[in-house]
Design an enzyme around this catalytic site. Sequence first.
Site, PDB file in Angstrom:
ATOM      1  N   ASP A   1      41.303  14.133  93.579  1.00  0.00           N
ATOM      2  CA  ASP A   1      41.824  13.080  94.472  1.00  0.00           C
ATOM      3  C   ASP A   1      42.316  11.840  93.735  1.00  0.00           C
ATOM      4  OD1 ASP A   1      41.206  14.712  96.603  1.00  0.00           O
ATOM      5  OD2 ASP A   1      39.309  13.712  97.066  1.00  0.00           O
TER       6      ASP A   1
ATOM      7  N   HIS B   1      44.135  22.878  74.820  1.00  0.00           N
ATOM      8  CA  HIS B   1      42.698  23.025  74.650  1.00  0.00           C
ATOM      9  C   HIS B   1      41.916  21.994  75.454  1.00  0.00           C
ATOM     10  CE1 HIS B   1      38.950  23.353  72.029  1.00  0.00           C
ATOM     11  NE2 HIS B   1      39.209  24.601  72.349  1.00  0.00           N
TER      12      HIS B   1
ATOM     13  N   HIS C   1      28.488  24.353  71.090  1.00  0.00           N
ATOM     14  CA  HIS C   1      29.889  24.084  71.441  1.00  0.00           C
ATOM     15  C   HIS C   1      30.140  22.614  71.782  1.00  0.00           C
ATOM     16  CE1 HIS C   1      33.742  24.932  73.769  1.00  0.00           C
ATOM     17  NE2 HIS C   1      33.920  25.590  72.628  1.00  0.00           N
TER      18      HIS C   1
ATOM     19  N   LYS D   1      30.815  18.582  71.324  1.00  0.00           N
ATOM     20  CA  LYS D   1      31.541  17.713  70.394  1.00  0.00           C
ATOM     21  C   LYS D   1      31.120  16.282  70.698  1.00  0.00           C
ATOM     22  CE  LYS D   1      34.482  21.403  70.884  1.00  0.00           C
ATOM     23  NZ  LYS D   1      34.285  22.475  71.876  1.00  0.00           N
TER      24      LYS D   1
ATOM     25  N   ASP E   1      26.050   3.909  65.482  1.00  0.00           N
ATOM     26  CA  ASP E   1      25.172   2.745  65.690  1.00  0.00           C
ATOM     27  C   ASP E   1      24.650   2.644  67.124  1.00  0.00           C
ATOM     28  OD1 ASP E   1      25.474   1.975  63.068  1.00  0.00           O
ATOM     29  OD2 ASP E   1      27.064   0.524  63.472  1.00  0.00           O
TER      30      ASP E   1
ATOM     31  N   LYS F   1      39.967  20.218  78.306  1.00  0.00           N
ATOM     32  CA  LYS F   1      39.160  20.690  79.427  1.00  0.00           C
ATOM     33  C   LYS F   1      38.963  19.502  80.376  1.00  0.00           C
ATOM     34  CE  LYS F   1      37.302  22.721  75.389  1.00  0.00           C
ATOM     35  NZ  LYS F   1      37.785  24.008  75.344  1.00  0.00           N
TER      36      LYS F   1
END
Length: 484
Positions: free
Chosen positions: A409, A402, A224, A226, A231, A404
């Site tokens: 604070d 979508h 899951h 990404k 380089d 996350k």
Amino acid sequence: MDKVYHFFTLAMIGLYWLLVAGVTFRVVLKRRAVSVSLAWLMVIYIIPIVGVVCYFLFGELNLGRKRAERAKMMFNPFGEWFYLLNNCNAHKRDGLGTHISKIDRLCNNRMGIPALVGNELQLHTTPQESLLSVINDIKQAKHSIRMVFYIWHPGGLADSVAAALIQARKRDVQVKVLLDSAGSVTFFRSHWAKMMRDAGIELVEGLEVSPWRLFLRRLDLRQHRKIVVIDDEVAYTGSMNMVDPAYFKQNSGVGQWIDIMVRVEGPTVNVLSAIHGWDWEVETGDRQLPALPECDINIPDDSKPIQVVPSGPGMPDQLIGQVLKLAMHQAEQSVRITTPYFVPSADLLDTIKTTAQRGVKVDLIIPKHNDSLMVQWASRAFYSDLLSCGVNIYEFDGGLLHTKSVVIDNLFCLVGTVNMDMRSLWLNFEVTLAVEDPSFTYQMYQLQTEYIEQSELLSHNQWEKRSLYHRFFERVFYLFNPLL
């Protein structure tokens, strides 16, 4: 003949209950949350035969023998590489701020990964902005490009990324792409997969879904993460899959997906490259640890740290969940959370409630319409408890939110691939960045404010007036929440 049939029937019933007893014994012996064990026992006893089969398929964290052996052998070499980062002047333990210092110690003690300063961050707030930036960086690549994604779906700007990778390979740039088999099934069936392989790109199908592996590996264990690394100088991570929302799930009835990506330059790039190297070796057996980041560099005094927090099979259990709870326990004024799938474990739910009960302002922003009906119903089962504790719940109505993210604070934030559900926190390969940079965190907070402006604030009194029909389905799916 009747006696033979009667004997055969009794024998099959006896074998079935012997199997149920054996699976029950295994469930009880596994060290995990009581709620998870009880949910599985309920499935096993309520749904005959199917419940037992489901447990064998989904009940235990089984990476598969070959991958599990690789992960075990890899832990020490990768741990040694991570630990060497502590000798880099980008790790300033004495200069760490309040929020991240405890997270640095936790991640260092459990996996050897320290928080590193000297990074430059850019927050890309739309998929279009993210994809165009990735394409531009691919065009500048000189040596290597590494990618890992859960979903790659053909169409739109995602095709432009594939074309840019093919052109990069023609420039003799090494390109390694790891995609989850289940999430990217459409891509692997498309002409793009063949074109990339024909161009010399190393394209690997991770955690391959096959009927021959039904009982050899847990099928819903997914890659899951990404990550894009170019380089070893530029990296991306965040919530966005390699999809153009204008060409993805247009018939799902939830609107376009709303995502972010973070572009990183600095020492943290090498850590993300190492995480990609971990995933690549788990799947292929080929080890390619990146070079350590340049340590003889001048680090500005105000350069804020980033802590990379990975999780998944072979890595320390529940590390991202621990970081989430530790961050919220340190909150003094406010906590803002965005997540598309909200099915928290009991301890994470208690942390959110306790944080609100301490007088900390807690905002939870989740999509009003979800592509998973079961998750949507299960999420709502938590609303009453959260609302009674003072948590503000906003239902976003501008698409499938979508993103996350967690902002603490207005000084510290968490961004990455992790949903607030059992699957992300306990099962899948995930990665999160813990960032203590007031400027970047303010951008994230402002983006969350924009989400709130497109959301409806739930009223506790109004919520308690919902129909018996809604309450029934909430409770039904709540019983299965540890399995979602």
